[in-house]
Design a protein around this motif. Structure first.
Motif, PDB file in Angstrom:
ATOM      1  N   THR A 144     -24.898  -1.160  31.860  1.00 39.65           N
ATOM      2  CA  THR A 144     -23.694  -1.381  31.064  1.00 39.65           C
ATOM      3  C   THR A 144     -23.429  -0.153  30.176  1.00 39.65           C
ATOM      4  N   PRO A 145     -22.269  -0.098  29.513  1.00 42.52           N
ATOM      5  CA  PRO A 145     -22.040   0.989  28.555  1.00 42.52           C
ATOM      6  C   PRO A 145     -23.117   1.064  27.476  1.00 42.52           C
ATOM      7  N   LEU A 146     -23.660  -0.096  27.070  1.00 44.99           N
ATOM      8  CA  LEU A 146     -24.713  -0.103  26.048  1.00 44.99           C
ATOM      9  C   LEU A 146     -25.988   0.542  26.583  1.00 44.99           C
ATOM     10  N   HIS A 147     -26.326   0.260  27.839  1.00 45.32           N
ATOM     11  CA  HIS A 147     -27.467   0.933  28.457  1.00 45.32           C
ATOM     12  C   HIS A 147     -27.304   2.448  28.366  1.00 45.32           C
ATOM     13  N   ARG A 148     -26.106   2.910  28.727  1.00 47.40           N
ATOM     14  CA  ARG A 148     -25.859   4.354  28.772  1.00 47.40           C
ATOM     15  C   ARG A 148     -25.935   4.979  27.386  1.00 47.40           C
ATOM     16  N   ALA A 149     -25.261   4.364  26.425  1.00 46.35           N
ATOM     17  CA  ALA A 149     -25.227   4.919  25.074  1.00 46.35           C
ATOM     18  C   ALA A 149     -26.611   4.911  24.432  1.00 46.35           C
ATOM     19  N   ALA A 150     -27.351   3.830  24.623  1.00 43.60           N
ATOM     20  CA  ALA A 150     -28.683   3.716  24.024  1.00 43.60           C
ATOM     21  C   ALA A 150     -29.654   4.727  24.621  1.00 43.60           C
ATOM     22  N   SER A 151     -29.606   4.899  25.937  1.00 51.00           N
ATOM     23  CA  SER A 151     -30.537   5.821  26.590  1.00 51.00           C
ATOM     24  C   SER A 151     -30.227   7.272  26.252  1.00 51.00           C
ATOM     25  N   LYS A 152     -28.950   7.567  26.000  1.00 59.07           N
ATOM     26  CA  LYS A 152     -28.535   8.933  25.677  1.00 59.07           C
ATOM     27  C   LYS A 152     -28.696   9.257  24.186  1.00 59.07           C
ATOM     28  N   GLY A 153     -28.891   8.232  23.373  1.00 62.15           N
ATOM     29  CA  GLY A 153     -29.001   8.463  21.933  1.00 62.15           C
ATOM     30  C   GLY A 153     -27.665   8.623  21.242  1.00 62.15           C
ATOM     31  N   ASN A 171     -28.637  -8.163  25.477  1.00 60.70           N
ATOM     32  CA  ASN A 171     -29.874  -8.201  26.272  1.00 60.70           C
ATOM     33  C   ASN A 171     -29.615  -8.191  27.775  1.00 60.70           C
ATOM     34  N   ALA A 172     -28.451  -7.721  28.175  1.00 63.27           N
ATOM     35  CA  ALA A 172     -28.134  -7.618  29.608  1.00 63.27           C
ATOM     36  C   ALA A 172     -29.150  -6.712  30.291  1.00 63.27           C
ATOM     37  N   LYS A 173     -29.530  -7.086  31.517  1.00 62.25           N
ATOM     38  CA  LYS A 173     -30.538  -6.321  32.253  1.00 62.25           C
ATOM     39  C   LYS A 173     -29.907  -5.590  33.436  1.00 62.25           C
ATOM     40  N   ASP A 174     -30.429  -4.387  33.717  1.00 61.72           N
ATOM     41  CA  ASP A 174     -29.987  -3.670  34.901  1.00 61.72           C
ATOM     42  C   ASP A 174     -30.797  -4.154  36.108  1.00 61.72           C
ATOM     43  N   VAL A 175     -30.644  -3.518  37.252  1.00 63.29           N
ATOM     44  CA  VAL A 175     -31.328  -3.995  38.456  1.00 63.29           C
ATOM     45  C   VAL A 175     -32.848  -3.843  38.372  1.00 63.29           C
ATOM     46  N   TYR A 176     -33.313  -3.046  37.421  1.00 61.71           N
ATOM     47  CA  TYR A 176     -34.752  -2.879  37.230  1.00 61.71           C
ATOM     48  C   TYR A 176     -35.292  -3.833  36.160  1.00 61.71           C
ATOM     49  N   ALA A 180     -30.943  -2.509  27.275  1.00 64.64           N
ATOM     50  CA  ALA A 180     -30.640  -1.269  26.557  1.00 64.64           C
ATOM     51  C   ALA A 180     -31.810  -0.892  25.646  1.00 64.64           C
ATOM     52  N   LEU A 181     -32.476  -1.899  25.087  1.00 62.08           N
ATOM     53  CA  LEU A 181     -33.617  -1.634  24.209  1.00 62.08           C
ATOM     54  C   LEU A 181     -34.774  -1.007  24.986  1.00 62.08           C
ATOM     55  N   HIS A 182     -35.021  -1.469  26.209  1.00 61.82           N
ATOM     56  CA  HIS A 182     -36.039  -0.836  27.048  1.00 61.82           C
ATOM     57  C   HIS A 182     -35.775   0.667  27.162  1.00 61.82           C
ATOM     58  N   LEU A 183     -34.538   1.002  27.465  1.00 64.03           N
ATOM     59  CA  LEU A 183     -34.192   2.407  27.695  1.00 64.03           C
ATOM     60  C   LEU A 183     -34.281   3.224  26.409  1.00 64.03           C
ATOM     61  N   GLU A 192     -31.544   4.251  17.540  1.00 64.24           N
ATOM     62  CA  GLU A 192     -30.812   3.309  18.399  1.00 64.24           C
ATOM     63  C   GLU A 192     -31.637   2.043  18.635  1.00 64.24           C
ATOM     64  N   ALA A 193     -32.923   2.211  18.866  1.00 65.42           N
ATOM     65  CA  ALA A 193     -33.798   1.060  19.094  1.00 65.42           C
ATOM     66  C   ALA A 193     -33.838   0.151  17.869  1.00 65.42           C
ATOM     67  N   LYS A 194     -33.981   0.748  16.693  1.00 62.83           N
ATOM     68  CA  LYS A 194     -34.032  -0.050  15.460  1.00 62.83           C
ATOM     69  C   LYS A 194     -32.712  -0.778  15.217  1.00 62.83           C
ATOM     70  N   LEU A 195     -31.615  -0.117  15.517  1.00 58.94           N
ATOM     71  CA  LEU A 195     -30.311  -0.734  15.350  1.00 58.94           C
ATOM     72  C   LEU A 195     -30.131  -1.910  16.306  1.00 58.94           C
ATOM     73  N   LEU A 196     -30.599  -1.738  17.520  1.00 55.94           N
ATOM     74  CA  LEU A 196     -30.493  -2.825  18.514  1.00 55.94           C
ATOM     75  C   LEU A 196     -31.299  -4.044  18.082  1.00 55.94           C
ATOM     76  N   VAL A 197     -32.514  -3.820  17.606  1.00 53.61           N
ATOM     77  CA  VAL A 197     -33.359  -4.946  17.179  1.00 53.61           C
ATOM     78  C   VAL A 197     -32.759  -5.619  15.951  1.00 53.61           C
ATOM     79  N   THR A 198     -32.235  -4.836  15.040  1.00 53.34           N
ATOM     80  CA  THR A 198     -31.575  -5.394  13.856  1.00 53.34           C
ATOM     81  C   THR A 198     -30.432  -6.326  14.249  1.00 53.34           C
ATOM     82  N   ASN A 199     -29.797  -6.025  15.375  1.00 58.78           N
ATOM     83  CA  ASN A 199     -28.653  -6.812  15.830  1.00 58.78           C
ATOM     84  C   ASN A 199     -28.996  -7.831  16.906  1.00 58.78           C
TER      85      ASN A 199
END
Length: 236
Positions: A144-153, A171-176, A180-183, A192-199
């Protein structure tokens, strides 16, 4: 000039469109109306190149002269996708105003907002969202866009997506099986990780390898994320 020297190749009409040579393109169009429907070797029309080059005046002219707003090239890229990927915010607005499909996808399932999120074009992401972009749209790998933004910082894009809390599937998951938090944890994107967990991102969500985001994070980040999780739970 040495006559043995190779002559420089004349620019094609597609080159001219990409460079924003509006006057020259107008002349060629007047001379050959077939250019309204013809494509280059990539199956791109003039409007593809004008959009990618960010030339608002030429894009507007082409649209007013019968060019389609959503033609697809050989990879199913539309002018809007190209403009979004290239950071051409004004062209994006023009195309959307003229009815471009905000959720069109390439052959790989990449959409305008996915490209914009990946390249940190925050204003373009905002414009796309206001015009109905699906913030949970996925590519062929389920990202998702969140996966992309989170992984890129790209934290400002992450913040923007999190503001759409009623619609966002955090918490949407990709095919693996990665969220987004994993990435973010895997790439050590700490803010980004801390922000995701906060939300509300799930620190114990398992991917297909049975690994949680904590398994992919540095020890220091693990401690911080657990502390955030505790504070979040205590306020619920």
């Amino acid at each position: 000039m040495d006559k043995r020297m190779p002559r420089q190749q004349e620019p094609t009409v597609y080159d001219l469109a990409y460079r924003g040579k509006t006057a020259a393109v107008k002349i060629l169009l007047n001379e050959n109306q077939k250019l309204k429907s013809e494509t280059d070797e990539n199956k791109r029309m003039l409007i593809h190149w004008a959009a990618l080059g960010g030339h608002e005046d030429l894009v507007t002219y082409l649209l007013s002269n019968g060019f389609p707003v959503d033609p697809q090239d050989d990879m199913s890229m539309t002018p809007l996708i190209l403009a979004s990927s290239g950071g051409r915010k004004n062209v994006v607005k023009i195309l959307l105003k003229e009815g471009a499909n905000v959720n069109a996808k390439t052959e790989d399932g990449h959409s305008s907002i996915q490209y914009a999120a990946s390249k940190n074009w925050v204003e373009i992401c905002e414009t796309l969202i206001k015009n109905g972009a699906n913030i949970n749209i996925t590519d062929i790998r389920g990202a998702t866009p969140l996966h992309r933004a989170a992984s890129k910082g790209n934290i400002n894009v992450v913040k923007l997506l999190l503001e759409q809390e009623k619609d966002l599937k955090i918490n949407a998951k990709d095919v693996y099986g990665n969220t987004a938090l994993h990435l973010a944890c895997e790439e050590n994107r700490q803010d980004e990780a801390k922000l995701l967990v906060t939300n509300g991102a799930d620190i114990l969500s398992e991917n297909k390898e049975k690994k949680t985001p904590l398994d992919l994070a540095s020890l220091g980040l693990v401690r911080q994320l657990k502390e955030i999780q505790k504070k979040t739970e205590s306020t619920e």
